[in-house]
Write a protein that holds these residues in place. Sequence first.
Motif, mmCIF file in Angstrom:
data_model
loop_
_atom_site.group_PDB
_atom_site.id
_atom_site.type_symbol
_atom_site.label_atom_id
_atom_site.label_comp_id
_atom_site.label_asym_id
_atom_site.label_seq_id
_atom_site.Cartn_x
_atom_site.Cartn_y
_atom_site.Cartn_z
ATOM 1 N N LEU A 283 0.907 -1.304 -0.050
ATOM 2 C CA LEU A 283 0.037 0.172 0.138
ATOM 3 C C LEU A 283 0.894 1.200 0.085
ATOM 4 C CD1 LEU A 283 -2.911 0.856 0.132
ATOM 5 C CD2 LEU A 283 -2.708 1.012 2.647
ATOM 6 N N TYR A 284 0.580 2.221 -1.074
ATOM 7 C CA TYR A 284 1.333 3.275 -1.147
ATOM 8 C C TYR A 284 0.475 4.480 -0.795
ATOM 9 C CZ TYR A 284 5.354 1.051 -3.578
ATOM 10 O OH TYR A 284 6.446 0.382 -3.980
ATOM 11 N N ARG A 285 1.007 5.593 0.041
ATOM 12 C CA ARG A 285 0.024 6.643 0.177
ATOM 13 C C ARG A 285 0.779 7.889 -0.300
ATOM 14 N NH1 ARG A 285 0.566 6.331 4.992
ATOM 15 N NH2 ARG A 285 1.800 8.073 5.846
ATOM 16 N N LEU A 286 -0.457 8.845 -0.822
ATOM 17 C CA LEU A 286 0.296 9.859 -1.619
ATOM 18 C C LEU A 286 -0.446 11.237 -0.879
ATOM 19 C CD1 LEU A 286 2.121 10.938 -3.878
ATOM 20 C CD2 LEU A 286 0.284 11.257 -5.434
ATOM 21 N N GLU A 287 0.540 11.951 -0.291
ATOM 22 C CA GLU A 287 -0.055 13.120 0.297
ATOM 23 C C GLU A 287 0.385 14.252 -0.276
ATOM 24 O OE1 GLU A 287 2.165 13.053 4.153
ATOM 25 O OE2 GLU A 287 1.043 11.005 4.801
ATOM 26 N N ASP A 288 -0.742 15.225 -0.637
ATOM 27 C CA ASP A 288 -0.477 16.747 -1.106
ATOM 28 C C ASP A 288 -0.496 17.670 0.084
ATOM 29 O OD1 ASP A 288 -0.854 18.879 -2.505
ATOM 30 O OD2 ASP A 288 -2.779 18.298 -3.760
ATOM 31 N N PRO A 289 0.676 18.179 0.126
ATOM 32 C CA PRO A 289 1.027 19.361 1.213
ATOM 33 C C PRO A 289 0.126 20.437 0.942
ATOM 34 C CG PRO A 289 2.910 19.219 -0.414
ATOM 35 C CD PRO A 289 1.947 18.190 -0.561
ATOM 36 N N VAL A 290 -0.374 20.763 -0.235
ATOM 37 C CA VAL A 290 -1.261 21.959 -0.493
ATOM 38 C C VAL A 290 -2.515 21.749 -0.061
ATOM 39 C CG1 VAL A 290 -1.878 23.554 -2.279
ATOM 40 C CG2 VAL A 290 0.425 22.710 -2.739
ATOM 41 N N THR A 291 -3.147 20.798 -0.124
ATOM 42 C CA THR A 291 -4.472 20.476 0.251
ATOM 43 C C THR A 291 -4.759 19.585 1.554
ATOM 44 O OG1 THR A 291 -4.764 18.696 -1.353
ATOM 45 C CG2 THR A 291 -5.265 20.753 -2.248
ATOM 46 N N GLY A 292 -3.805 19.094 1.950
ATOM 47 C CA GLY A 292 -3.653 18.133 2.903
ATOM 48 C C GLY A 292 -4.502 16.877 2.784
ATOM 49 N N LYS A 293 -4.955 16.506 1.482
ATOM 50 C CA LYS A 293 -5.712 15.188 1.059
ATOM 51 C C LYS A 293 -4.432 14.283 0.592
ATOM 52 C CE LYS A 293 -9.539 17.695 -0.672
ATOM 53 N NZ LYS A 293 -10.483 18.054 -1.735
ATOM 54 N N SER A 294 -5.048 13.098 0.661
ATOM 55 C CA SER A 294 -4.013 11.763 0.517
ATOM 56 C C SER A 294 -4.816 10.998 -0.552
ATOM 57 C CB SER A 294 -3.596 11.175 1.449
ATOM 58 O OG SER A 294 -4.677 10.794 2.275
ATOM 59 N N ARG A 295 -4.085 10.197 -1.137
ATOM 60 C CA ARG A 295 -4.668 9.230 -2.258
ATOM 61 C C ARG A 295 -3.823 7.825 -1.834
ATOM 62 N NH1 ARG A 295 -7.592 10.054 -6.687
ATOM 63 N NH2 ARG A 295 -7.690 7.855 -6.645
ATOM 64 N N HIS A 296 -4.528 6.729 -1.997
ATOM 65 C CA HIS A 296 -3.749 5.313 -1.906
ATOM 66 C C HIS A 296 -3.634 4.577 -2.941
ATOM 67 C CE1 HIS A 296 -4.922 6.676 2.263
ATOM 68 N NE2 HIS A 296 -3.989 6.026 2.560
ATOM 69 N N ILE A 297 -2.933 3.560 -3.332
ATOM 70 C CA ILE A 297 -2.678 2.712 -4.385
ATOM 71 C C ILE A 297 -2.203 1.327 -3.716
ATOM 72 C CG2 ILE A 297 -0.734 3.577 -5.347
ATOM 73 C CD1 ILE A 297 -2.171 2.912 -8.138
ATOM 74 N N TYR A 298 -2.645 0.467 -4.280
ATOM 75 C CA TYR A 298 -1.926 -0.963 -4.128
ATOM 76 C C TYR A 298 -1.085 -1.242 -4.934
ATOM 77 C CZ TYR A 298 -1.080 -5.028 -1.113
ATOM 78 O OH TYR A 298 -0.394 -5.924 -0.682
#
Length: 750
Positions: A622-637
């Motif tokens: 599981l990889y987690r991608l964090e956007d420092p501008v919006t504070g949102k994150s997305r995941h992909i396996y």
Amino acid sequence: MMIDFMGIGIDIHTHLLWSPEAPLWMMIAGGTLALLLLGVSLYWRARGGGWRFLFVAGTLLLLSGPSVLETVRTPLPPVVGVVTDTSLSQSFEARAAQSAAALDALKSRFQGLSSPPEVRYAPAYFSGTGFTDPRTALFAAAERLFADVPPSRRAGLILITDGQVQDVPNIDKENGEDEGEGRNVAGSASPYGPVHAILTGDPAAFDRRVEILSAPAYGIAGKTVKVTFRVIDTPSEAKEGDVVSVRIRSEDGDVRFMNVRPGVPADVDIPVPHNGEIIAEIHAPPAPGELTARNNTRALRINGIRDRLKVLLVSGLPHNGGRTWRDLLTGDPGIDLVHFTILRQPQKIDPTPQNDMALIVFPINELFEKKLYDFDLIVFDRFQMMRILPQHYFENIARYVREGGGLLVVNGPAFADPARSLAEGPLGPILPGLPDPERNVVYTAEIQPRLTELGNIHPVTEILGNAGKSTGPWLRQVRVVPNPEISASDKGPQVLLRGEQKDPLLLLAHVGEGRIAQLTSDQIWLWRRHYLGGGPYPALMQRMVHWLMGEPALDENALEITQSGKTLRIRRRTAGLTEEKIDVRLCRPDDRAQTIPLLPLPEFSNMRGWVQGTAALDQDGLYRLEDPVTGKSRHIYAGDPDTPEYRDVVTTDAHLAPYVHHSGGEIFVYQKDGVPPVRLARSVRPGGIHNGVIDLRNAVTYRNDSVTRHPLLPFILWAFLLGGALLGGWLRESGRSCQTCRPYTLNLHR
């Protein structure tokens, strides 16, 4: 007759062939009549009876067309298939080395036979891909191996595997009328002949894995779904009171731990924070001495879907555009619409009784106080501030927006009147556009909606730029100026469409946690009527409504991640027209973090407003991608979260045993049995005793090299034999006296 010519066995096979020259019934009738006449002559003891019999028999034999068919054929050895398991599970322990050693030993066994068969070897992977099959498909490889071998030559199949096979044929289907009839090899219950297996690895090895028993494919956004799982230890050595601390990681980053007993099902609630795909992870800690930790983690893919959305539409007065909004919202099966139209303004003198104006009383307190937060979106269409609603209800609406609600305001001419404008009440501070305080202007000319530079790339209005043609005009627009209170924030009003004198026509804004859209014209219904060409009003209105309700795909800062082989592609939509790079943070399965720069795409890519970057995937998980501008994150396996190869990795005969024994074969364990001797038998029956020997069917067949047809006797010899029979009969009869003939003649006339 068998001839050995230069070491090549050649078999010459001859047999008699009959080709009657006359119909069979005619030959039978003629033969019967001839035999009757011959019987009469023998009864009367006539001279030359034997010669007559020879002539009739020779004639019948000649008419039957006897010939000799000589076939020269070469014996073909039986074909044996050997399939080696090269799947991912063979990488554990010393299975790969054992497979290679078993294969070499088998080759020696075959070479030691007095009449070695033809042996074909094949690894179990998809040819031409260069990658091993994520599934162990040994019988698919056997099908390709025996594709050009007739069933009569198939001597058997030998599998070198750990027993984790996912394409074992169904015994009932193999013997069924549809597939099994005519396919199975004689003496065996399978189309390959007897099937034997040599198991690599240690059947007593220990491994721990997580198994998902039930998980829904869909979940309601904002709620939770129940997932049932269990931790399995193979072989089971759990004692009373043994527990495993399992980690559950959710899409929103929340990490929980729960204790479960091995082998006992457990339930866990997984939150569904948004619509679209979400990924959660269940992880059991590695156990000492287990084969691999790859199957200790299971990823869950759940599609979040919205429940039926609730929309409140309040029309300030009946007008042509009201029907357009109603049809749009009621046409979506996922939306529950509550629509009220104010039919009579307070200042209007109308003696019509209240009960005749409406079917029900306008439930003001119910809608704007008790159940306000049940709605996902509120729409004010040409609403006027004429003491219809108390001020504190508008304060409730403003607070509802700041806390995450959606508000759409469609301005009519009353918006420019300070006495009736929504901007003069509690909603004024959150509206993206306010009436011009110096000139309360309402444009009534033909107004052509035009995209701004931001509107060309914004997800709500980019559909207009892609339409490839100009849209029809609107006939009215209220002049507004950007709200200075919202303009001071980072999420100030975004002007997507401009109209007369480049005044804002469509504005969007983020207020607190909520969103607001404002149309400064109530004439979008002209597009529906195709006035001077019309326009794509359904797409624009649907995108605007779904943007207000927080659709992730329509977010102006949408973050997209896709996997392409061993590369992770990251794309992010930019909120403005910035050409600067944006750095995002990538957290890997082992908790290592990496900063990925996202750079603008080339202008010719037709992807203006997007930045893109890539990262290498060096491990599954599981990889987690964090956007420092919006504070949102997305995941992909990365990889397959449910790879069959890692569900169970312990060596076992459970999958193969029923089919192998049904075919007349046997299963051997390499560590204990090594590679048994190979023997070719005439037949191998299911349930037979092998005594530690790999019994294969000695299926010898032949290839016809030439076929020659010869007459049984030359025609001259036939003529000589038949003529001789006639001559012998004549000579025998011509030597009789008259006295001898007279009684013979008298006897015939008795």
